[in-house]
Design a protein around this motif. Structure first.
Motif, PDB file in Angstrom:
ATOM      1  N   ASP A 162       2.121  18.370 -10.271  1.00 18.46           N
ATOM      2  CA  ASP A 162       0.994  19.194 -10.748  1.00 18.46           C
ATOM      3  C   ASP A 162      -0.365  18.536 -10.549  1.00 18.46           C
ATOM      4  OD1 ASP A 162       2.872  21.107 -11.697  1.00 18.46           O
ATOM      5  OD2 ASP A 162       3.153  19.884 -13.509  1.00 18.46           O
ATOM      6  N   GLU A 163      -0.448  17.510  -9.690  1.00 16.22           N
ATOM      7  CA  GLU A 163      -1.728  16.857  -9.402  1.00 16.22           C
ATOM      8  C   GLU A 163      -2.141  17.245  -7.986  1.00 16.22           C
ATOM      9  OE1 GLU A 163      -5.002  15.438  -8.861  1.00 16.22           O
ATOM     10  OE2 GLU A 163      -4.256  14.893 -10.855  1.00 16.22           O
ATOM     11  N   PRO A 164      -3.289  17.921  -7.814  1.00 13.36           N
ATOM     12  CA  PRO A 164      -3.690  18.381  -6.475  1.00 13.36           C
ATOM     13  C   PRO A 164      -4.137  17.259  -5.539  1.00 13.36           C
ATOM     14  CG  PRO A 164      -5.387  18.908  -8.092  1.00 13.36           C
ATOM     15  CD  PRO A 164      -4.211  18.391  -8.870  1.00 13.36           C
ATOM     16  N   HIS A 165      -4.473  16.071  -6.097  1.00 16.32           N
ATOM     17  CA  HIS A 165      -4.950  14.969  -5.267  1.00 16.32           C
ATOM     18  C   HIS A 165      -3.849  13.937  -5.031  1.00 16.32           C
ATOM     19  CE1 HIS A 165      -8.634  16.690  -6.990  1.00 16.32           C
ATOM     20  NE2 HIS A 165      -9.221  16.292  -5.874  1.00 16.32           N
ATOM     21  N   ARG A 166      -3.886  13.306  -3.876  1.00 22.78           N
ATOM     22  CA  ARG A 166      -2.938  12.235  -3.565  1.00 22.78           C
ATOM     23  C   ARG A 166      -3.397  10.939  -4.231  1.00 22.78           C
ATOM     24  NH1 ARG A 166      -2.992  12.494   2.688  1.00 22.78           N
ATOM     25  NH2 ARG A 166      -3.785  14.576   2.391  1.00 22.78           N
ATOM     26  N   PHE A 167      -2.461  10.172  -4.754  1.00 22.92           N
ATOM     27  CA  PHE A 167      -2.780   8.878  -5.352  1.00 22.92           C
ATOM     28  C   PHE A 167      -2.529   7.808  -4.293  1.00 22.92           C
ATOM     29  CE2 PHE A 167      -1.719   4.957  -7.659  1.00 22.92           C
ATOM     30  CZ  PHE A 167      -2.855   4.838  -8.446  1.00 22.92           C
ATOM     31  N   VAL A 168      -3.573   7.050  -3.971  1.00 23.62           N
ATOM     32  CA  VAL A 168      -3.503   6.020  -2.946  1.00 23.62           C
ATOM     33  C   VAL A 168      -3.712   4.662  -3.614  1.00 23.62           C
ATOM     34  CG1 VAL A 168      -4.530   5.141  -0.812  1.00 23.62           C
ATOM     35  CG2 VAL A 168      -4.370   7.605  -1.193  1.00 23.62           C
ATOM     36  N   PHE A 169      -2.826   3.716  -3.312  1.00 28.53           N
ATOM     37  CA  PHE A 169      -2.983   2.382  -3.896  1.00 28.53           C
ATOM     38  C   PHE A 169      -2.828   1.327  -2.807  1.00 28.53           C
ATOM     39  CE2 PHE A 169       1.607   2.630  -3.759  1.00 28.53           C
ATOM     40  CZ  PHE A 169       2.010   1.316  -3.547  1.00 28.53           C
ATOM     41  N   GLN A 170      -3.366   0.149  -3.091  1.00 22.74           N
ATOM     42  CA  GLN A 170      -3.177  -1.011  -2.231  1.00 22.74           C
ATOM     43  C   GLN A 170      -3.172  -2.241  -3.117  1.00 22.74           C
ATOM     44  OE1 GLN A 170      -6.527  -2.443  -0.043  1.00 22.74           O
ATOM     45  NE2 GLN A 170      -7.860  -0.867  -0.868  1.00 22.74           N
ATOM     46  N   GLY A 171      -2.516  -3.278  -2.649  1.00 21.84           N
ATOM     47  CA  GLY A 171      -2.449  -4.503  -3.429  1.00 21.84           C
ATOM     48  C   GLY A 171      -2.535  -5.725  -2.543  1.00 21.84           C
ATOM     49  N   VAL A 172      -3.086  -6.778  -3.096  1.00 19.53           N
ATOM     50  CA  VAL A 172      -3.131  -8.095  -2.468  1.00 19.53           C
ATOM     51  C   VAL A 172      -2.556  -9.065  -3.490  1.00 19.53           C
ATOM     52  CG1 VAL A 172      -4.589  -9.902  -1.496  1.00 19.53           C
ATOM     53  CG2 VAL A 172      -5.171  -7.504  -1.114  1.00 19.53           C
ATOM     54  N   HIS A 173      -1.368  -9.588  -3.228  1.00 21.89           N
ATOM     55  CA  HIS A 173      -0.671 -10.432  -4.203  1.00 21.89           C
ATOM     56  C   HIS A 173      -0.568  -9.692  -5.538  1.00 21.89           C
ATOM     57  CE1 HIS A 173      -0.068 -13.736  -1.555  1.00 21.89           C
ATOM     58  NE2 HIS A 173      -1.336 -14.032  -1.411  1.00 21.89           N
ATOM     59  N   MET A 174      -1.142 -10.260  -6.605  1.00 24.09           N
ATOM     60  CA  MET A 174      -0.972  -9.658  -7.933  1.00 24.09           C
ATOM     61  C   MET A 174      -2.077  -8.671  -8.286  1.00 24.09           C
ATOM     62  SD  MET A 174       0.357 -13.073  -9.923  1.00 24.09           S
ATOM     63  CE  MET A 174      -0.557 -14.146  -8.813  1.00 24.09           C
ATOM     64  N   ILE A 175      -3.013  -8.461  -7.379  1.00 28.11           N
ATOM     65  CA  ILE A 175      -4.133  -7.577  -7.668  1.00 28.11           C
ATOM     66  C   ILE A 175      -3.858  -6.196  -7.088  1.00 28.11           C
ATOM     67  CG2 ILE A 175      -6.612  -7.252  -7.462  1.00 28.11           C
ATOM     68  CD1 ILE A 175      -5.809  -9.764  -8.994  1.00 28.11           C
ATOM     69  N   LYS A 188       0.856  -1.185   0.000  1.00 32.00           N
ATOM     70  CA  LYS A 188       0.000   0.000   0.000  1.00 32.00           C
ATOM     71  C   LYS A 188       0.883   1.222   0.000  1.00 32.00           C
ATOM     72  CE  LYS A 188      -2.138  -1.315   3.861  1.00 32.00           C
ATOM     73  NZ  LYS A 188      -3.009  -1.279   5.063  1.00 32.00           N
ATOM     74  N   GLY A 189       0.330   2.319  -0.426  1.00 31.11           N
ATOM     75  CA  GLY A 189       1.135   3.523  -0.466  1.00 31.11           C
ATOM     76  C   GLY A 189       0.325   4.748  -0.793  1.00 31.11           C
ATOM     77  N   ILE A 190       0.944   5.886  -0.571  1.00 26.27           N
ATOM     78  CA  ILE A 190       0.341   7.166  -0.924  1.00 26.27           C
ATOM     79  C   ILE A 190       1.433   7.964  -1.624  1.00 26.27           C
ATOM     80  CG2 ILE A 190       0.812   7.956   1.439  1.00 26.27           C
ATOM     81  CD1 ILE A 190      -1.510   9.888   1.125  1.00 26.27           C
ATOM     82  N   ARG A 217       5.210   7.626  -0.254  1.00 27.03           N
ATOM     83  CA  ARG A 217       5.584   6.546   0.651  1.00 27.03           C
ATOM     84  C   ARG A 217       4.892   5.247   0.273  1.00 27.03           C
ATOM     85  NH1 ARG A 217       4.253  10.820   5.287  1.00 27.03           N
ATOM     86  NH2 ARG A 217       3.024  11.519   3.522  1.00 27.03           N
ATOM     87  N   VAL A 218       5.627   4.150   0.371  1.00 22.62           N
ATOM     88  CA  VAL A 218       5.085   2.831   0.051  1.00 22.62           C
ATOM     89  C   VAL A 218       5.457   1.842   1.150  1.00 22.62           C
ATOM     90  CG1 VAL A 218       5.110   3.171  -2.456  1.00 22.62           C
ATOM     91  CG2 VAL A 218       7.120   2.205  -1.321  1.00 22.62           C
ATOM     92  N   VAL A 219       4.638   0.807   1.308  1.00 25.66           N
ATOM     93  CA  VAL A 219       4.845  -0.239   2.306  1.00 25.66           C
ATOM     94  C   VAL A 219       4.654  -1.588   1.626  1.00 25.66           C
ATOM     95  CG1 VAL A 219       3.742  -1.381   4.271  1.00 25.66           C
ATOM     96  CG2 VAL A 219       4.199   1.058   4.363  1.00 25.66           C
ATOM     97  N   PHE A 220       5.512  -2.559   1.957  1.00 26.95           N
ATOM     98  CA  PHE A 220       5.373  -3.922   1.440  1.00 26.95           C
ATOM     99  C   PHE A 220       5.463  -4.915   2.591  1.00 26.95           C
ATOM    100  CE2 PHE A 220       6.779  -1.539  -2.214  1.00 26.95           C
ATOM    101  CZ  PHE A 220       6.073  -2.097  -3.275  1.00 26.95           C
ATOM    102  N   ILE A 221       4.607  -5.944   2.546  1.00 24.13           N
ATOM    103  CA  ILE A 221       4.687  -7.074   3.469  1.00 24.13           C
ATOM    104  C   ILE A 221       4.679  -8.333   2.612  1.00 24.13           C
ATOM    105  CG2 ILE A 221       3.551  -8.344   5.341  1.00 24.13           C
ATOM    106  CD1 ILE A 221       2.302  -5.731   6.260  1.00 24.13           C
TER     107      ILE A 221
END
Length: 338
Positions: A285-298, A278-280, A316-320
């Protein structure tokens, strides 16, 4: 939601979207006997004024003991396919489709998995099925852990370790049965696997309902407002022999033309070993934050809340996961700097 049917094409989109109007879903997991049903009953009997549809995945052919799940106004559905895998994912999609048609009759959905289940396929359901993804959002994965026996289960049951790794919220239950020293040791084992989950010590799963429901745990912006050092490198100092958790940071924006292919390629190739990511991130030039998350390959991601004036727009990104080359992944992320 990405709504993609194939992991190979699961690259997140940058289109503006919002979770408003989507049904929040809480996945409740934990090893056999940890106290999941106790927590479920507590949720259903609390005087909170909300209505919940409950999906229960029982291991074996005998369905849920309806005497254990209380609350006459609640909807209880059973998945009897045993371990939550692709077969049960189809079952879950079918039940979710039926629930979506009845939306308005309940406020949220709780999915209780069998104690032998890896929660990944359940979580993935909300990314890979387009209809489900458009109607519902994964609010949080909540894991109930047995303070007395968790250490043993972490040694002999891979599922128990996965349940801890996937969690956004962990209840260290039956805390009254062990000493303070043992509690501290078990918490250290949990943190070695998953430094990022919110951890509560409980007896009989006695915890405020808002500690497990309505967490919006995948809105990292909200988490960072509550815990500004949540994704900081070096904030956590535990490690597990075969489970890794690490974070990386760029003091500024990333180039989406580099970042999107990188994160998509990484999860496509190493997805089986990435339990959660997961990460933010900030785009130029983009006013919004991009937030992502993943479960395995999805993967799932979109633009969320606007950056505030004067806010630190670091990425910032995090991996487990397992068997990950942490230094190579960190280097790959740093190469995405704008």
């Amino acid at each position: 939601m990405s709504g993609s049917q194939s992991p190979a094409t699961s690259e997140p989109t940058t289109s503006e979207s919002t979770t408003s109007g989507k049904i929040p879903v809480t996945v409740l997991t934990g090893y056999l006997g940890a106290g999941k049903t106790t927590l479920l009953n507590r949720i259903l009997t609390e005087n909170h004024g909300k209505r919940y549809a409950v999906i229960v995945n029982e291991f074996g052919e005998i369905g849920i003991d309806n005497d254990l799940v209380v609350g006459a106004d609640e909807e209880v559905f059973e998945m009897n396919n045993g371990c939550v895998c692709c077969t049960v994912r189809g079952d879950l999609i079918r039940i979710m489709d039926g629930l979506v048609k009845r939306r308005g009759k309940f406020d949220a959905i709780i999915v209780e998995t069998t104690g032998l289940a890896d929660p990944a396929p359940v979580a993935q359901t909300f990314f890979v099925d387009q209809d489900v993804g458009e109607a519902a959002r994964l609010d949080a994965v909540v894991t109930v852990a047995d303070a007395k026996w968790l250490s043993e289960r972490l040694k002999d049951a891979p599922e128990a370790k996965n349940q801890v790794a996937f969690a956004d919220v962990i209840l260290l239950n039956k805390a009254d049965l062990v000493s303070e020293a043992d509690l501290a040791r078990v918490e250290g084992e949990i943190r070695a696997i998953n430094p990022y989950a919110k951890l509560h010590r409980t007896t009989n799963c006695d915890v405020p309902i808002d500690a497990v429901l309505g967490r919006n745990a995948f809105d990292l912006g909200r988490i960072l407002d509550l815990e500004p050092d949540f994704l900081e490198e070096g904030h956590h100092h535990h490690h597990d022999d075969d489970m890794q958790s690490f974070s990386a940071r760029i003091d500024g924006p990333v180039d989406p033309e580099k970042f999107m292919p990188w994160i998509s390629n990484l999860t496509t190739i190493q997805g089986p070993d990435i339990l959660r990511c997961k990460g933010i991130v900030s785009f130029p030039d983009e006013p919004h934050r991009f937030v992502f998350q993943g479960v395995h390959m999805i993967l799932d991601g979109d633009l969320q809340a606007e950056w505030k004036a004067g806010e630190d727009r670091s990425s910032r990104v995090v991996f487990i996961g397992r068997k990950l080359d942490a230094e190579a992944i960190k280097a790959g992320f740093l190469d995405c700097a704008a």
